[in-house]
Design an enzyme around this catalytic site. Structure first.
Site, mmCIF file in Angstrom:
data_model
loop_
_atom_site.group_PDB
_atom_site.id
_atom_site.type_symbol
_atom_site.label_atom_id
_atom_site.label_comp_id
_atom_site.label_asym_id
_atom_site.label_seq_id
_atom_site.Cartn_x
_atom_site.Cartn_y
_atom_site.Cartn_z
ATOM 1 N N GLU A 1 29.946 10.732 3.621
ATOM 2 C CA GLU A 1 30.226 10.654 5.057
ATOM 3 C C GLU A 1 31.206 9.505 5.336
ATOM 4 O OE1 GLU A 1 26.542 10.364 7.173
ATOM 5 O OE2 GLU A 1 27.426 11.083 9.033
ATOM 6 N N GLU B 1 17.965 12.258 6.023
ATOM 7 C CA GLU B 1 18.416 10.879 6.260
ATOM 8 C C GLU B 1 17.343 10.029 6.914
ATOM 9 O OE1 GLU B 1 21.542 12.042 9.312
ATOM 10 O OE2 GLU B 1 20.709 10.262 10.271
ATOM 11 N N LYS C 1 28.037 16.034 17.058
ATOM 12 C CA LYS C 1 26.662 16.027 17.555
ATOM 13 C C LYS C 1 26.389 17.295 18.352
ATOM 14 C CE LYS C 1 25.860 12.168 15.630
ATOM 15 N NZ LYS C 1 25.022 12.154 14.414
ATOM 16 N N HIS D 1 23.582 9.600 3.173
ATOM 17 C CA HIS D 1 23.799 9.418 4.604
ATOM 18 C C HIS D 1 24.496 8.075 4.799
ATOM 19 C CE1 HIS D 1 22.403 7.584 8.492
ATOM 20 N NE2 HIS D 1 23.029 8.670 8.914
ATOM 21 N N TYR E 1 30.343 12.143 18.762
ATOM 22 C CA TYR E 1 29.206 11.641 19.538
ATOM 23 C C TYR E 1 29.384 11.961 21.016
ATOM 24 C CZ TYR E 1 27.404 8.986 15.592
ATOM 25 O OH TYR E 1 26.866 8.640 14.387
ATOM 26 N N ASP F 1 25.217 18.213 13.942
ATOM 27 C CA ASP F 1 24.102 17.299 13.690
ATOM 28 C C ASP F 1 23.288 17.135 14.964
ATOM 29 O OD1 ASP F 1 22.363 15.367 12.890
ATOM 30 O OD2 ASP F 1 23.876 13.857 12.390
ATOM 31 N N LYS G 1 0.837 -1.205 0.000
ATOM 32 C CA LYS G 1 0.000 0.000 0.000
ATOM 33 C C LYS G 1 0.877 1.264 0.000
ATOM 34 C CE LYS G 1 -3.704 1.514 3.114
ATOM 35 N NZ LYS G 1 -4.296 1.268 4.425
HETATM 36 MG MG MG Z 1 22.767 12.881 10.715
#
Ligand code: MG
Length: 384
Positions: A337, A261, A180, A318, A152, A209, A97
């Site tokens: 990346e 992404e 980040k 991404h 991170y 990000d 669908k």
């Molecule tokens: Mg990202």
């Protein structure tokens, strides 16, 4: 040429790191192996569903693998007798669908990408070269600018650790790094950005990000506090589908913004550029190809985006892996990346690749080239 077998296995990433929204502690990914018979030999293709979305073997086994294996050869091959991945996509979509794409775009895209690996191996071509033959309208290249997706939040990680991470990546030849944002109080986040700029030598060597994690009560503060830093781009400031919030952020931030992404269909991308206030020559559209129906679908999306004045040089894949690197080169996208040492065996590229002032040259290894990533290839080989 025909598909003779498809297998999937779920692998746990076992990571402690996190972004502004979630920890990767529970994260899994699907690794896939497809065997095709090209009339002369059996060729095996591999793919994994990037990182950041969980393994999806149940959908593969219940719907998409049986549909492909029970399809007639004429439903899957082109005039030359080669597997046509667009036809394979159509076969996998029978009975599905419209809408709710993500439930199926990840398993379908991962299988489709593995098919490209097998077919380009049959042609004895690296994937990017096979893509340049299939889609000659793009400016394919074997050399791609690669930036680091890193920075991170992690247990016990300090601002000095972040600076060391950036310095190490620049020493290794990278020239742009994304960190980040939005996972700490705003004052601390700004100190992280200032430290990152210091470590990288210039603000345009740093991107941010937020992984969609800024909140209603702080998103415009982040926009206003960071707008004059001159950063390379600000990625996913808001929920991936909150187009009015994107638009409001862009009008307050003014600098380059990136997103996409966590969108899975062409209609989603068109909505983002139309209603999210994306500016043709300034903002960046990021597509996770194995997570959004695969490579033939990506080509169809590019055609639609082009009709809306969106150019491939404002599109980047991404995910930092061999799949995205070949797609970036095959379609001549803006950059790719890289995840050096972030996602375990799913990090990075061919073990032999060296950075040259921010660029990587692809080798002529046939297919996607996972065979050049020893630890990852060991996982693929053992899929039962
Ligand atoms: Mg990202």
């Amino acid at each position: 040429m025909k598909i003779i077998d498809i297998k999937e296995e779920s692998i746990k990433l076992n990571l402690s790191l996190s972004n502004s929204m979630f920890s990767f502690k529970e994260m899994t990914t699907s690794i896939v192996k497809v065997d095709i018979d090209d009339g002369k030999s059996i060729q095996t293709g591999f793919a994994f569903n990037s990182t950041g979305r969980y393994a999806c073997g149940a959908q593969m086994r219940n719907r998409f693998i049986p549909r492909l294996l029970s399809a007639s050869e004429s439903d899957l091959v082109d005039d030359a007798g080669d597997i046509d991945t667009k036809k394979a996509l159509d076969v996998m979509l029978v009975g599905e669908k419209p809408g709710g794409d993500m439930e199926r775009s990840v398993p379908i895209g991962t299988i489709e990408t593995a098919l490209w690996d097998a077919i380009s191996k049959s042609k004895k071509l690296p994937l990017y070269k096979y893509l340049s033959q299939k889609f000659p309208e793009y400016n394919s290249t074997n050399r791609m600018f690669c930036y680091v997706g890193g920075g991170y939040y992690d247990v016990g990680k300090t601002i000095n650790d972040l600076k060391d991470e950036i310095k190490k990546n620049f020493e290794n030849g990278y020239r742009l790094m994304k960190i980040k944002i939005g996972g700490a109080p705003i004052k601390e986040d700004i100190r992280r950005v200032e430290a990152a700029i210091e470590a990288a030598g210039s603000a345009d060597n740093i991107a941010l990000d937020a992984n969609g994690g800024l909140k209603k009560d702080n998103i415009l503060t982040y926009a206003k506090e960071l707008k004059d830093f001159g950063l390379s781009w600000f990625e996913e400031p808001t929920h991936p589908s909150n187009f009015s919030s994107y638009k409001e952020f862009i009008s307050n931030y003014e600098g380059s913004v990136a997103g996409g992404e966590n969108l899975y269909s062409t209609q989603d991308y068109l909505n983002l550029i139309k209603y999210g206030g994306f500016r043709e020559n300034k903002d960046l559209l990021q597509v996770d190809i194995p997570q959004s129906y695969g490579i033939s679908y990506f080509n169809e999306a590019l055609i639609e985006l082009k009709k809306n004045n969106w150019n491939v040089n404002k599109i980047m894949p991404h995910g930092g892996n061999q799949m995205s690197l070949h797609v970036a080169c095959g379609f001549g996208l803006s950059m790719c990346e890289a995840y050096p040492n972030v996602f375990g065996v799913f990090s990075g590229y061919d073990d032999e690749y060296q950075l040259d002032d921010g660029y990587i040259d692809l080798s002529d290894r046939p297919g996607i080239g996972f065979e050049g990533q020893n630890e990852l290839y060991r996982l693929f080989k053992d899929i039962k």
